[in-house]
Design an enzyme around this catalytic site. Structure first.
Site, PDB file in Angstrom:
ATOM      1  N   GLU A 115       0.857  -1.187   0.000  1.00 42.81           N
ATOM      2  CA  GLU A 115       0.000   0.000   0.000  1.00 42.81           C
ATOM      3  C   GLU A 115       0.890   1.233   0.000  1.00 42.81           C
ATOM      4  O   GLU A 115       1.725   1.388   0.890  1.00 42.81           O
ATOM      5  CB  GLU A 115      -0.840   0.075   1.278  1.00 42.81           C
ATOM      6  CG  GLU A 115      -1.988  -0.869   1.382  1.00 42.81           C
ATOM      7  CD  GLU A 115      -2.638  -0.734   2.758  1.00 42.81           C
ATOM      8  OE1 GLU A 115      -2.733   0.407   3.275  1.00 42.81           O
ATOM      9  OE2 GLU A 115      -3.010  -1.765   3.323  1.00 42.81           O
ATOM     10  N   ASP A 143      -5.276   7.641  11.076  1.00 39.98           N
ATOM     11  CA  ASP A 143      -3.884   7.309  11.343  1.00 39.98           C
ATOM     12  C   ASP A 143      -3.376   7.939  12.635  1.00 39.98           C
ATOM     13  O   ASP A 143      -3.755   9.045  13.009  1.00 39.98           O
ATOM     14  CB  ASP A 143      -3.010   7.768  10.170  1.00 39.98           C
ATOM     15  CG  ASP A 143      -3.296   6.968   8.921  1.00 39.98           C
ATOM     16  OD1 ASP A 143      -3.148   5.743   8.980  1.00 39.98           O
ATOM     17  OD2 ASP A 143      -3.683   7.558   7.900  1.00 39.98           O
TER      18      ASP A 143
END
EC number: 4.2.1.20
Length: 262
Positions: A46, A57
């Site tokens: 990714e 995140d």
């Protein structure tokens, strides 16, 4: 056939998906890191598209996003860096990010660029399933781009089955209701969640993400899914590296352990 689908047909278990942020540590490290990951034995990759507000995140990946943006990374620059990658990269490549920059780039243009450079799929955590099905799926299908959805312990069975029916490739199985990099290890609650999803007999394989960092956590995740996703721990490897290729190889092979030699 899409490379992601091919991968899971060929290798249904112990797949390692590694996340890294494009343009990090240095602007022009994207292809260098990607190539090193393939040579080290990662099964799919990714590439994070840096964004100023990466809400899913944790601190480690947030900081890598900030550094990448300061370095001058953009969606346009990323496609420039990836152009021609299929002359040296054979593993499946996904782009991971947030829907706003993709919409600004234009969905049709974005999917077309993905197809031209050889990107196989997208992970856009903040794109609702219903919106994807109503507006974007025909464009993704037109260019052969898979859209990978995330599920969490809070996702209902009805929604999980809708995601499974509406997509292919794999399902990103978030291990806990947290941000990236904030968990360590696999708890009893997580194992109950994994067992509940496995009992649904879904058509898509699953990869477990959030909290995977080493051989122990990777193997534990592989007991419940077709593999695992590592992000924050690998970003820290890049942050601290003095010799990228060597350090990437050492880390990936350490995570995969004996499976890296098969």
């Amino acid at each position: 056939m899409n490379r992601i689908v091919q991968l899971f047909q060929k290798n249904p278990t112990h797949n390692l998906n590694v996340y890294f942020t494009a343009g990090f540590p240095q602007l022009n490290d994207t292809r260098r890191v990607l190539k090193a990951l393939e040579e080290a034995g990662a099964d799919l990759v990714e590439i994070g598209m840096p964004y100023s507000d990466p809400v899913a995140d944790g601190e480690t990946i947030q900081k890598s996003n900030e550094q990448s943006l300061e370095n001058g990374m953009s969606v346009k620059k990323l496609f420039e860096q990836l152009r021609g990658m299929r002359s040296e990269i054979t593993l499946p490549v996904l782009l991971m990010g947030y829907i706003n920059p993709v919409l600004q780039f234009g969905i049709e243009n974005f999917c077309q660029q993905c197809a031209e450079v050889g990107v196989d799929g997208l992970i856009l955590p903040d794109m609702p399933v219903d919106e994807y099905l109503a507006y974007y799926k025909p464009t993704f299908d037109k260019y052969g781009i898979l859209n990978i959805f995330l599920i969490t312990p809070q996702t209902t069975e009805k929604r999980i089955r809708q995601i499974d029916e509406s997509s292919e490739g794999f399902i990103y199985m978030v291990s806990s209701a947290s941000v990236t990099g904030s968990q360590s290890g696999v708890s009893h609650d997580m194992e109950a969640y994994f067992a509940r999803v496995n009992a649904m007999n879904l058509k898509n394989p699953r990869l477990i993400g959030f909290g995977i960092k080493d051989n122990e956590t990777f193997n534990k995740a592989c007991e419940h899914a077709s593999g695992a996703i590592i992000g924050s721990a690998f970003i820290r490897v890049l942050q601290e590296s003095t010799e990228l290729e060597k350090d990437i190889t050492s880390y990936v092979q350490g995570v995969k352990g004996a499976s890296a030699l098969v």
